[in-house]
Design an enzyme around this catalytic site. Structure first.
Site, short mmCIF file in Angstrom:
data_model
loop_
_atom_site.label_atom_id
_atom_site.label_comp_id
_atom_site.label_asym_id
_atom_site.label_seq_id
_atom_site.Cartn_x
_atom_site.Cartn_y
_atom_site.Cartn_z
N SER A 3 38.24 22.42 53.06
CA SER A 3 38.34 21.59 52.69
C SER A 3 37.62 19.89 53.32
O SER A 3 37.34 20.07 54.92
CB SER A 3 39.41 20.83 51.64
OG SER A 3 40.00 22.57 51.76
N1 SAM Z 1 42.78 25.08 53.19
C1 SAM Z 1 42.22 25.75 53.76
C2 SAM Z 1 41.61 25.58 54.71
O1 SAM Z 1 41.97 24.20 55.97
O2 SAM Z 1 40.28 26.12 55.77
C3 SAM Z 1 40.55 25.70 52.78
C4 SAM Z 1 41.34 26.33 51.86
S1 SAM Z 1 40.02 26.73 50.94
C5 SAM Z 1 39.22 25.80 49.99
C6 SAM Z 1 40.68 27.99 49.37
C7 SAM Z 1 41.19 28.88 49.94
O3 SAM Z 1 42.00 29.68 48.62
C8 SAM Z 1 40.58 30.43 50.29
O4 SAM Z 1 40.31 30.61 51.60
C9 SAM Z 1 40.26 31.38 48.75
O5 SAM Z 1 40.03 32.86 50.01
C10 SAM Z 1 42.21 31.02 48.86
N2 SAM Z 1 42.89 31.50 47.98
C11 SAM Z 1 42.33 31.22 46.56
N3 SAM Z 1 42.75 32.12 46.04
C12 SAM Z 1 43.88 32.56 46.24
C13 SAM Z 1 45.11 33.11 46.05
N4 SAM Z 1 45.39 33.29 44.43
N5 SAM Z 1 45.67 33.45 46.61
C14 SAM Z 1 45.93 33.12 48.11
N6 SAM Z 1 44.14 32.82 48.36
C15 SAM Z 1 43.42 32.21 47.30
#
Ligand code: SAM
Length: 217
Positions: free
Chosen positions: A62
């Protein structure tokens, strides 16, 4: 020699402090953590830019400001137990690990979880547990959490996560459509899970929260 130090200080000053994030603990940690270690080799020179970056599997790390805003909204003092849903690169996880006592993080994509674990071990963050799976169910065995942070966009607030929030605890979540969302801070006010305070923070655009209590894949 840390060749990114200047860029990191500038990122905090111009992208984060200038936009109104005042929590000094958050600002200091964002000055400290080497964000460039959480992005692909080829994107290293963009690591401190004012935007999200791809991390593979159609996911993103993000925008620094959004990471700061969401973290500050948790009001962490260092004693908390925090649940993160969407580990991604592990960058936000590292920030939480500095600011809370223990962090539990769930990522649905195994390769991203493995990469994040590697990054966090390399940086000696041993107060973080990562699990692969559908984070929309939370991590009930470890609940209640003082803070829950969902780093992907949801159609609505999963009730099952509110149930795992401590009384007085805060949950940060982007909710809305698959195209745009509103970032919410929800505070649990009592034993009754329906007694909550909801504050809208800003508009935002996240990748989808995919799972049984999120969007379909
Ligand atoms: N906070 C992270 C970083 O600093 O790199 C960025 C996160 S990214 C915007 C969103 C993440 O949520 C992705 O890696 C995606 O695979 C994960 N995601 C989506 N749905 C999910 C779920 N139901 N359970 C766990 N992770 C999930």
């Amino acid at each position: 020699m840390d060749r990114f130090l200047k860029q990191r200080m500038k990122m905090v000053d111009t992208q984060i402090r200038a936009r109104g994030v005042t929590d000094e603990r958050v600002l200091r940690v964002m000055e400290k953590i080497h964000r460039h270690l959480f992005v692909d080799e080829g994107l290293i020179d963009q690591a401190y830019n004012d935007n999200p970056l791809p991390i593979g599997d159609r996911q993103t790390i993000s925008q620094p400001y959004i990471v700061a805003l969401m973290t500050a909204a948790l009001n962490l003092t260092g004693k908390e137990k925090v649940l993160e849903i969407g580990t991604g690169s592990g960058y936000q996880t590292a920030i939480l690990a500095e600011l809370a006592e223990r962090v539990f993080s769930i990522e649905r994509i195994a390769s991203l979880a493995a990469g994040a674990r590697k990054n966090l071990d390399f940086l000696n963050y041993f107060n973080v547990a990562i699990r692969v799976g559908d984070g929309t169910y939370g991590w009930r065995e470890e609940s209640p959490f003082d803070g829950i942070i969902i780093t992907a966009g949801a159609p609505k607030v999963p009730r099952i996560l509110l149930e795992q929030l401590a009384i007085g605890g805060r949950l940060i979540i982007p909710t809305g459509s698959r195209v745009s969302q509103e970032l919410l801070r929800i505070t649990r006010l009592s034993e009754d899970v329906n007694e909550i305070k909801t504050e809208a923070m800003c508009g935002c655009r996240f990748v989808d929260l995919i799972g049984d209590h999120g969007w379909n894949a």
